[in-house]
Design a protein around this motif. Structure first.
Motif, PDB file in Angstrom:
ATOM      1  N   ARG A 242      23.999  55.598 -61.886  1.00 32.14           N
ATOM      2  CA  ARG A 242      23.144  54.406 -61.754  1.00 32.14           C
ATOM      3  C   ARG A 242      22.463  53.988 -63.056  1.00 32.14           C
ATOM      4  NH1 ARG A 242      20.673  51.240 -57.735  1.00 32.14           N
ATOM      5  NH2 ARG A 242      18.966  50.185 -58.770  1.00 32.14           N
ATOM      6  N   TYR A 243      21.883  54.919 -63.781  1.00 31.37           N
ATOM      7  CA  TYR A 243      21.186  54.581 -65.028  1.00 31.37           C
ATOM      8  C   TYR A 243      22.202  54.044 -66.032  1.00 31.37           C
ATOM      9  CZ  TYR A 243      16.233  55.869 -65.069  1.00 31.37           C
ATOM     10  OH  TYR A 243      14.869  55.880 -64.915  1.00 31.37           O
ATOM     11  N   ARG A 244      21.941  52.854 -66.567  1.00 33.27           N
ATOM     12  CA  ARG A 244      22.996  52.133 -67.270  1.00 33.27           C
ATOM     13  C   ARG A 244      23.482  52.818 -68.542  1.00 33.27           C
ATOM     14  NH1 ARG A 244      22.890  45.825 -66.798  1.00 33.27           N
ATOM     15  NH2 ARG A 244      24.911  46.320 -67.722  1.00 33.27           N
ATOM     16  N   GLY A 245      22.612  53.606 -69.183  1.00 34.77           N
ATOM     17  CA  GLY A 245      23.032  54.318 -70.397  1.00 34.77           C
ATOM     18  C   GLY A 245      24.182  55.277 -70.116  1.00 34.77           C
ATOM     19  N   TYR A 246      24.280  55.747 -68.886  1.00 38.12           N
ATOM     20  CA  TYR A 246      25.408  56.593 -68.476  1.00 38.12           C
ATOM     21  C   TYR A 246      26.454  55.757 -67.720  1.00 38.12           C
ATOM     22  CZ  TYR A 246      21.442  59.909 -68.745  1.00 38.12           C
ATOM     23  OH  TYR A 246      20.330  60.602 -69.115  1.00 38.12           O
ATOM     24  N   ALA A 247      25.950  54.995 -66.735  1.00 36.49           N
ATOM     25  CA  ALA A 247      26.852  54.361 -65.765  1.00 36.49           C
ATOM     26  C   ALA A 247      27.705  53.252 -66.373  1.00 36.49           C
ATOM     27  CB  ALA A 247      26.040  53.812 -64.597  1.00 36.49           C
ATOM     28  N   ASP A 248      27.253  52.670 -67.502  1.00 33.59           N
ATOM     29  CA  ASP A 248      28.041  51.599 -68.124  1.00 33.59           C
ATOM     30  C   ASP A 248      29.243  52.136 -68.907  1.00 33.59           C
ATOM     31  OD1 ASP A 248      26.331  49.739 -67.116  1.00 33.59           O
ATOM     32  OD2 ASP A 248      25.381  49.207 -69.013  1.00 33.59           O
ATOM     33  N   MET A 249      29.260  53.437 -69.160  1.00 33.55           N
ATOM     34  CA  MET A 249      30.376  53.981 -69.944  1.00 33.55           C
ATOM     35  C   MET A 249      31.644  54.006 -69.066  1.00 33.55           C
ATOM     36  SD  MET A 249      28.654  57.089 -72.127  1.00 33.55           S
ATOM     37  CE  MET A 249      28.230  57.968 -70.665  1.00 33.55           C
ATOM     38  N   SER A 250      32.793  53.741 -69.688  1.00 32.43           N
ATOM     39  CA  SER A 250      34.028  53.700 -68.890  1.00 32.43           C
ATOM     40  C   SER A 250      34.271  55.052 -68.215  1.00 32.43           C
ATOM     41  CB  SER A 250      35.213  53.304 -69.767  1.00 32.43           C
ATOM     42  OG  SER A 250      35.326  54.222 -70.835  1.00 32.43           O
ATOM     43  N   GLU A 251      33.808  56.130 -68.843  1.00 25.21           N
ATOM     44  CA  GLU A 251      34.016  57.469 -68.275  1.00 25.21           C
ATOM     45  C   GLU A 251      33.256  57.670 -66.968  1.00 25.21           C
ATOM     46  OE1 GLU A 251      33.264  56.730 -71.339  1.00 25.21           O
ATOM     47  OE2 GLU A 251      34.677  57.721 -72.708  1.00 25.21           O
ATOM     48  N   ALA A 252      32.346  56.728 -66.635  1.00 22.73           N
ATOM     49  CA  ALA A 252      31.567  56.877 -65.393  1.00 22.73           C
ATOM     50  C   ALA A 252      32.297  56.291 -64.179  1.00 22.73           C
ATOM     51  CB  ALA A 252      30.199  56.212 -65.549  1.00 22.73           C
ATOM     52  N   SER A 253      33.428  55.624 -64.404  1.00 26.17           N
ATOM     53  CA  SER A 253      34.109  54.956 -63.286  1.00 26.17           C
ATOM     54  C   SER A 253      34.475  55.937 -62.175  1.00 26.17           C
ATOM     55  CB  SER A 253      35.389  54.271 -63.765  1.00 26.17           C
ATOM     56  OG  SER A 253      35.066  53.387 -64.780  1.00 26.17           O
ATOM     57  N   ALA A 254      35.011  57.088 -62.557  1.00 22.33           N
ATOM     58  CA  ALA A 254      35.461  58.050 -61.536  1.00 22.33           C
ATOM     59  C   ALA A 254      34.263  58.570 -60.742  1.00 22.33           C
ATOM     60  CB  ALA A 254      36.207  59.204 -62.201  1.00 22.33           C
ATOM     61  N   LEU A 255      33.156  58.833 -61.422  1.00 14.26           N
ATOM     62  CA  LEU A 255      31.960  59.317 -60.725  1.00 14.26           C
ATOM     63  C   LEU A 255      31.443  58.256 -59.749  1.00 14.26           C
ATOM     64  CD1 LEU A 255      29.668  61.389 -60.290  1.00 14.26           C
ATOM     65  CD2 LEU A 255      28.425  60.252 -62.150  1.00 14.26           C
ATOM     66  N   LYS A 256      31.381  57.005 -60.213  1.00 15.12           N
ATOM     67  CA  LYS A 256      30.868  55.936 -59.342  1.00 15.12           C
ATOM     68  C   LYS A 256      31.763  55.788 -58.106  1.00 15.12           C
ATOM     69  CE  LYS A 256      30.303  52.984 -62.855  1.00 15.12           C
ATOM     70  NZ  LYS A 256      29.958  51.777 -63.626  1.00 15.12           N
ATOM     71  N   ALA A 257      33.078  55.876 -58.317  1.00 14.61           N
ATOM     72  CA  ALA A 257      34.001  55.749 -57.177  1.00 14.61           C
ATOM     73  C   ALA A 257      33.774  56.898 -56.194  1.00 14.61           C
ATOM     74  CB  ALA A 257      35.442  55.744 -57.687  1.00 14.61           C
ATOM     75  N   ARG A 258      33.593  58.089 -56.726  1.00 13.78           N
ATOM     76  CA  ARG A 258      33.375  59.243 -55.832  1.00 13.78           C
ATOM     77  C   ARG A 258      32.047  59.102 -55.076  1.00 13.78           C
ATOM     78  NH1 ARG A 258      34.148  65.748 -57.022  1.00 13.78           N
ATOM     79  NH2 ARG A 258      33.496  66.354 -54.922  1.00 13.78           N
ATOM     80  N   MET A 259      30.996  58.667 -55.789  1.00 11.83           N
ATOM     81  CA  MET A 259      29.693  58.496 -55.130  1.00 11.83           C
ATOM     82  C   MET A 259      29.765  57.400 -54.073  1.00 11.83           C
ATOM     83  SD  MET A 259      27.622  60.734 -56.513  1.00 11.83           S
ATOM     84  CE  MET A 259      29.061  61.746 -56.444  1.00 11.83           C
ATOM     85  N   ASP A 260      30.466  56.300 -54.400  1.00 15.01           N
ATOM     86  CA  ASP A 260      30.602  55.204 -53.427  1.00 15.01           C
ATOM     87  C   ASP A 260      31.293  55.696 -52.152  1.00 15.01           C
ATOM     88  OD1 ASP A 260      29.365  53.368 -55.025  1.00 15.01           O
ATOM     89  OD2 ASP A 260      31.213  52.511 -55.834  1.00 15.01           O
ATOM     90  N   ASP A 261      32.202  56.633 -52.331  1.00 13.58           N
ATOM     91  CA  ASP A 261      32.956  57.148 -51.204  1.00 13.58           C
ATOM     92  C   ASP A 261      32.169  58.228 -50.440  1.00 13.58           C
ATOM     93  OD1 ASP A 261      35.170  57.532 -49.582  1.00 13.58           O
ATOM     94  OD2 ASP A 261      35.793  59.270 -50.777  1.00 13.58           O
TER      95      ASP A 261
END
Ligand SMILES: Cc1cc2nc3c(=O)[nH]c(=O)nc-3n(C[C@H](O)[C@H](O)[C@H](O)COP(=O)(O)OP(=O)(O)OC[C@H]3O[C@@H](n4cnc5c(N)ncnc54)[C@H](O)[C@@H]3O)c2cc1C
Length: 379
Positions: A242-261
């Motif tokens: 969620r925090y943009r300094g981490y979440a905006d990085m392309s490497e955060a896509s997999a984490l966001k997808a997993r959390m969304d799921d």
């Protein structure tokens, strides 16, 4: 000068208003601050007191946070505000989170930070659960007790610089060189309006133009069953997503997808975890994010349970007890984290439109006052 004539008038005694008062007073300006309430009662006293650098959005926000944190430390020393915690542990339970931490460390923002294994991280935060595989340690953060610190900064500004505070006076009109309250007119060369999430009273057209709405957050205080000392603030995987300094990085896509799921409810309610500790050992824990022009004033038990669920996944503190609940709101906009507007000559409207005003305030105050009076400091 009379008590109705000043160099700079500030509307709002939250942290953004105080930051402007400080920057102006340091230049020798005679400053008055108005607040409609008997004491500051908005977001600035309801937050975690967590002055965060790591995790702020890359660029302007992160840079402002770095500068502000340096000023916070000067002010804390001068105003005798205790710094209760230093640094941050972001506890990671998922391999996808570890990838975000690695990417963050490789970026410019990772300077001074490191990845720790469970054992090393536990030295900072002893009750970390065994599910935590690794952690990001950032040394850059500080934690103050907002509800007393804001009052202390105001008192310091009066004692050190003679800043005048007019609490209990709502400003109902601002024009170049003058403002009006129910008690009459005050004249000031420049006026800085820092209204927090009340963007409908003064210059509502300007805030409408920036698409400002409000964000409601649920917060609580927990009492551990037995004494525990957290050396740093604590965040978790949901924060990395969620925090943009981490979440905006392309490497955060997999984490966001997993959390969304896997954490659909938490994500839908904007839940992530921040834990800070007060001097009496109690923990300030939050939070959630719900957006509306007029958020409802009710604390939802299901949302609190989602926050506590994340807490228990990260920290093993059986029989912890919730002793306090509260709601906070801040101004929010989709496409920017702050704005500074010039509604008329000699007047500035300054609003932070994301949950980072405590962390960025002092640098914003410096910026506004430098734009009004030039960059040379008369401090
Ligand atoms: C629950 C919560 C947690 C947060 N956590 C963090 C965090 O961990 N780190 C972080 O950096 N930020 C955090 N934030 C965000 C941060 O607290 C805000 O960005 C910041 O406090 C905004 O400061 P402000 O001075 O603009 O607003 P406020 O603190 O709301 O102050 C505005 C003041 O203006 C006064 N006012 C408005 N209109 C008038 C008027 N017409 N006349 C007179 N007075 C007026 C109000 O009475 C009020 O006192 C959090 C916010 C909340 C709610």
């Amino acid at each position: 000068m009379t008590d109705r004539t000043f160099d700079v008038a500030v509307v709002g005694a939250g942290i953004i208003g105080l930051a402007h008062a400080l920057a102006a007073a340091k230049r020798g300006k005679r400053v008055v601050v108005f607040d409609r309430d008997a004491q500051a009662n908005g977001a600035s006293v309801r937050n975690f007191g967590f002055i965060t650098v790591s995790g702020q959005e890359a660029g302007d926000c992160w840079e402002k946070a770095r500068r502000s944190c340096a000023i916070w430390q000067e002010i804390a020393a001068a105003a005798r505000i205790p710094i209760l915690q230093r640094g941050l542990i972001v506890a990671a339970r998922y391999p996808e989170s570890e990838a975000v931490i690695d990417a963050f460390l490789a970026s410019e923002m990772g300077e001074g930070c490191q990845k720790l294994g469970h054992e090393e991280a536990s030295k900072y935060v002893p009750p970390l659960t065994s599910d935590v595989r690794c952690a990001l340690h950032s040394p850059h953060e500080i934690r103050v007790e907002s509800k007393t610190a804001i009052r202390q900064i105001a008192a310091f500004l009066t004692e050190r610089f003679g800043v005048v505070f007019r609490f209990g006076e709502a400003v109902r009109n601002v024009e170049t060189g003058r403002l009006a309250t129910a008690r009459g007119v005050t004249e000031a060369e420049t006026i800085v309006v820092c209204p927090g999430d009340d963007t409908r009273t003064l210059f509502p057209d300007r805030s409408l133009a920036y698409g400002v709405t409000r964000c409601k957050l649920q917060m609580m205080r927990l009492e551990p069953a037995s004494p525990v000392a957290l050396k740093t603030a604590v965040m978790s995987d949901l924060g990395l997503a969620r925090y943009r300094g981490y979440a905006d990085m392309s490497e955060a896509s997999a984490l966001k997808a997993r959390m969304d799921d896997e954490r659909r409810d938490a994500r839908a309610n904007g839940v992530h975890l921040i834990v800070t500790q007060s001097a009496d050992g109690s923990l300030v824990v939050g939070d959630s994010h719900h957006y509306a022009q007029t958020p409802d004033p009710f604390g939802n038990a299901k949302v609190n349970d989602l926050i506590l669920d994340e807490f228990d996944r990260v920290l093993s503190l059986p029989n912890r007890r919730v002793t306090e609940n509260w709601i906070g709101t801040y101004a929010s906009a989709d496409d920017r984290w702050r704005f500074t507007d010039t509604p008329m000559e000699g007047v500035r409207l300054v609003v932070v439109t994301a949950g980072c005003g405590a962390s960025t305030s002092f640098a914003i105050g410096e910026e506004t006052i430098a734009a009004l009076y030039g960059t040379q400091s008369g401090a």
